[in-house]
Design a protein around this motif. Sequence first.
Motif, short mmCIF file in Angstrom:
data_model
loop_
_atom_site.label_atom_id
_atom_site.label_comp_id
_atom_site.label_asym_id
_atom_site.label_seq_id
_atom_site.Cartn_x
_atom_site.Cartn_y
_atom_site.Cartn_z
N ASP A 261 0.86 -1.18 0.00
CA ASP A 261 0.00 0.00 0.00
C ASP A 261 0.90 1.23 0.00
O ASP A 261 1.50 1.57 1.01
N LEU A 262 1.00 1.88 -1.15
CA LEU A 262 1.92 3.01 -1.26
C LEU A 262 1.46 4.22 -0.47
O LEU A 262 2.25 5.14 -0.23
N ALA A 263 0.20 4.21 -0.01
CA ALA A 263 -0.25 5.29 0.88
C ALA A 263 0.53 5.25 2.18
O ALA A 263 0.74 6.30 2.82
N ARG A 264 0.98 4.07 2.58
CA ARG A 264 1.78 3.96 3.80
C ARG A 264 3.13 4.66 3.65
O ARG A 264 3.68 5.17 4.62
N VAL A 265 3.66 4.65 2.44
CA VAL A 265 4.92 5.34 2.18
C VAL A 265 4.75 6.83 2.45
O VAL A 265 5.56 7.45 3.16
N ALA A 266 3.71 7.40 1.90
CA ALA A 266 3.45 8.83 2.12
C ALA A 266 3.20 9.13 3.59
O ALA A 266 3.69 10.13 4.13
N ASP A 267 2.46 8.24 4.27
CA ASP A 267 2.16 8.45 5.68
C ASP A 267 3.43 8.46 6.52
O ASP A 267 3.61 9.33 7.40
N LEU A 268 4.31 7.49 6.30
CA LEU A 268 5.54 7.40 7.09
C LEU A 268 6.47 8.57 6.82
O LEU A 268 7.11 9.10 7.73
N ARG A 269 6.57 8.96 5.56
CA ARG A 269 7.44 10.09 5.23
C ARG A 269 6.93 11.39 5.86
O ARG A 269 7.72 12.28 6.17
N ALA A 270 5.62 11.46 6.09
CA ALA A 270 5.05 12.66 6.70
C ALA A 270 5.06 12.60 8.22
O ALA A 270 5.29 13.62 8.89
N ASP A 271 4.85 11.37 8.78
CA ASP A 271 4.66 11.30 10.24
C ASP A 271 5.03 9.92 10.77
O ASP A 271 4.28 9.32 11.53
N GLY A 272 6.19 9.40 10.38
CA GLY A 272 6.63 8.11 10.89
C GLY A 272 7.23 8.21 12.27
O GLY A 272 7.45 9.31 12.79
N GLY A 273 7.50 7.03 12.86
CA GLY A 273 8.18 7.04 14.15
C GLY A 273 9.54 7.70 14.06
O GLY A 273 10.02 8.32 15.02
N VAL A 274 10.17 7.54 12.89
CA VAL A 274 11.38 8.30 12.53
C VAL A 274 11.13 8.88 11.14
O VAL A 274 10.17 8.50 10.47
N LEU A 275 11.96 9.81 10.72
CA LEU A 275 11.75 10.49 9.43
C LEU A 275 13.02 10.41 8.59
O LEU A 275 13.61 11.42 8.20
N ASN A 276 13.44 9.17 8.31
CA ASN A 276 14.69 8.97 7.56
C ASN A 276 14.70 9.70 6.23
O ASN A 276 15.71 10.32 5.85
N ALA A 277 13.61 9.62 5.48
CA ALA A 277 13.58 10.25 4.16
C ALA A 277 13.77 11.75 4.27
O ALA A 277 14.54 12.35 3.51
N ARG A 278 13.11 12.38 5.22
CA ARG A 278 13.21 13.83 5.39
C ARG A 278 14.56 14.24 5.97
O ARG A 278 15.13 15.27 5.58
#
Length: 298
Positions: A261-278
């Motif tokens: 579910d690629l929506a999970r990718v967007a969710d984590l990048r916006a508000d994950g437990g960590v924000l590795n991508a950002r």
Amino acid sequence: MTRFTIAAAQYPIEALADWDAYVAKLTGWVERAGAGGAALAVFPEYGAMELASLDPATMSDLRGSIATVSALLPQVDALHRELAARHGLHILAASAPFQRADGRFVNRARLFAPNGKVGVQDKLIMTRFEREAWGIHGGAPLRLFETVLGKIGITICYDSEFPLLARSQVEAGMELLLVPSCTEAALGYWRVRLGAQARALEGQCYAVHSPTVGQADWSPAVDSNRGAAAIYGPPDRGFPDDGVVALGEMDASQWVFAEVDLARVADLRADGGVLNARHWAEQPGAQALPAVELVDLR
């Protein structure tokens, strides 16, 4: 579409009696992927080298087998294009040597969309075997493919072990990374597996690993093949603690299926437990990234 099923191949290298045997084999594999509900079927690096067995005069010659397989690519690609359209799924074809206009061979993967469009990604960084023994050269450019499934990047085997490549694709919007591989020993498999998992962690995205498997003693290029197919994600909310979404049986011939579910990718990048991508940009030198060419396959 954000939620769909992926099939990752643990694909056996086998001697083929004739072209019809290859058509039957590939057709059967794609049919089984489709029957499992896959919208995307991923084949491994150098899986096309089994086609060298169609020419007994060159099948046991390292350099000769390259030319044999490259010459068959127009037929191979026509078959993949027809199967993608017939079954309504995207197919990452097994990569193969491709001879460029300058006479050099590159290791080329091709992504076929059901609408007939095709995207091409060449391997950028060669292993010692490819550059020292086999005469395969690095290609370019690095690409990102816009599809109806989402934004898909490809890093072929060794390329997955170099983080700036996938990071450049993440910066361009990648949600799903495909990692086709061909490794002769378990240690090679683990290098690629750890690379794929690290890229999923850093980019907060999915990574799909598809290896060749089996023994092909007749081939000096792909004689031994070890690995397990898998779909990986970042170890964060909504994903398994170890990031392993699905994992095959080591060295078995099989499809490995997983729903993503690629929506999970967007969710984590916006508000994950960590924000590795950002937070990647906070590293010294983080802006020194290669360019990415966008290709629309929609």
